[in-house]
Design a protein around this motif. Sequence first.
Motif, PDB file in Angstrom:
ATOM      1  N   TYR A  54       3.366  -4.990   1.723  1.00 27.22           N
ATOM      2  CA  TYR A  54       2.760  -3.794   1.691  1.00 27.22           C
ATOM      3  C   TYR A  54       1.925  -2.651   0.347  1.00 27.22           C
ATOM      4  O   TYR A  54       3.336  -3.542  -0.687  1.00 27.22           O
ATOM      5  N   ASP A  55       1.308  -2.110   0.618  1.00 30.92           N
ATOM      6  CA  ASP A  55       1.255  -1.505  -0.370  1.00 30.92           C
ATOM      7  C   ASP A  55       1.028  -0.304  -0.634  1.00 30.92           C
ATOM      8  O   ASP A  55       1.170   0.653  -2.078  1.00 30.92           O
ATOM      9  N   ALA A  56       1.700   0.809   0.395  1.00 35.69           N
ATOM     10  CA  ALA A  56       1.833   2.262  -0.031  1.00 35.69           C
ATOM     11  C   ALA A  56       3.422   2.371   1.208  1.00 35.69           C
ATOM     12  O   ALA A  56       2.873   1.303   2.738  1.00 35.69           O
ATOM     13  N   ALA A  57       3.750   3.094   1.828  1.00 35.06           N
ATOM     14  CA  ALA A  57       4.403   3.516   3.084  1.00 35.06           C
ATOM     15  C   ALA A  57       4.424   5.529   3.424  1.00 35.06           C
ATOM     16  O   ALA A  57       4.552   6.274   2.828  1.00 35.06           O
ATOM     17  N   ALA A 116      -4.066  11.352   1.970  1.00 41.88           N
ATOM     18  CA  ALA A 116      -3.334  11.142   1.556  1.00 41.88           C
ATOM     19  C   ALA A 116      -3.034   9.698   0.853  1.00 41.88           C
ATOM     20  O   ALA A 116      -3.058   9.245  -0.435  1.00 41.88           O
ATOM     21  N   LEU A 117      -2.861   8.841   1.817  1.00 38.80           N
ATOM     22  CA  LEU A 117      -2.794   7.574   1.224  1.00 38.80           C
ATOM     23  C   LEU A 117      -4.055   6.960   0.589  1.00 38.80           C
ATOM     24  O   LEU A 117      -4.337   5.714  -0.310  1.00 38.80           O
ATOM     25  N   PHE A 120      -3.570   7.365  -2.926  1.00 42.89           N
ATOM     26  CA  PHE A 120      -3.063   6.679  -3.159  1.00 42.89           C
ATOM     27  C   PHE A 120      -3.304   5.260  -3.726  1.00 42.89           C
ATOM     28  O   PHE A 120      -3.249   4.824  -4.184  1.00 42.89           O
ATOM     29  N   LEU A 121      -4.579   5.047  -2.172  1.00 42.51           N
ATOM     30  CA  LEU A 121      -4.910   3.488  -2.744  1.00 42.51           C
ATOM     31  C   LEU A 121      -6.168   3.739  -2.572  1.00 42.51           C
ATOM     32  O   LEU A 121      -6.807   3.440  -1.816  1.00 42.51           O
ATOM     33  N   PRO A 122      -7.234   3.988  -4.014  1.00 40.76           N
ATOM     34  CA  PRO A 122      -8.801   4.220  -4.175  1.00 40.76           C
ATOM     35  C   PRO A 122      -9.150   2.788  -3.764  1.00 40.76           C
ATOM     36  O   PRO A 122      -8.343   1.705  -4.069  1.00 40.76           O
TER      37      PRO A 122
END
Length: 124
Positions: A54-57, A116-117, A120-122
């Motif tokens: 996963y890349d984020a949560a 928000a995601l 975090f994840l440009p």
Amino acid sequence: MLDPGQKRRRILVVEDEPMVAMSIEMLLEFAGFESAGIAATVEEALKLAAQGGYDAAILDANLAGVFSGPVAEALGAAGAPFLILSGYDSEQQRERFPPGTVILQKPCRPDAIIEALRAFLPAD
């Protein structure tokens, strides 16, 4: 919109309410993300967090009456960005999570989660 060659970012969803979890998954899909799985308990979340992929949560602060702090610690140790969704006052939650943690109070606008995601994840 997702470019044809762009990788879909995978998001781990940690939420104990099935309808909320399904809504988050649909939101993620609509926004061009992919679900990396759903965990409804701290134990399930820790297991999925340890597996990676996963890349984020997105993490509910309270899972069936159990504080999700150990999951936040595991995600932080893995270097995975995460945001907190909480039905409690976000100011009360600030002292329970690391400084700088993004905390969104339920119910929140779906676009706030996606914004928000994306922060975090440009894009690659």
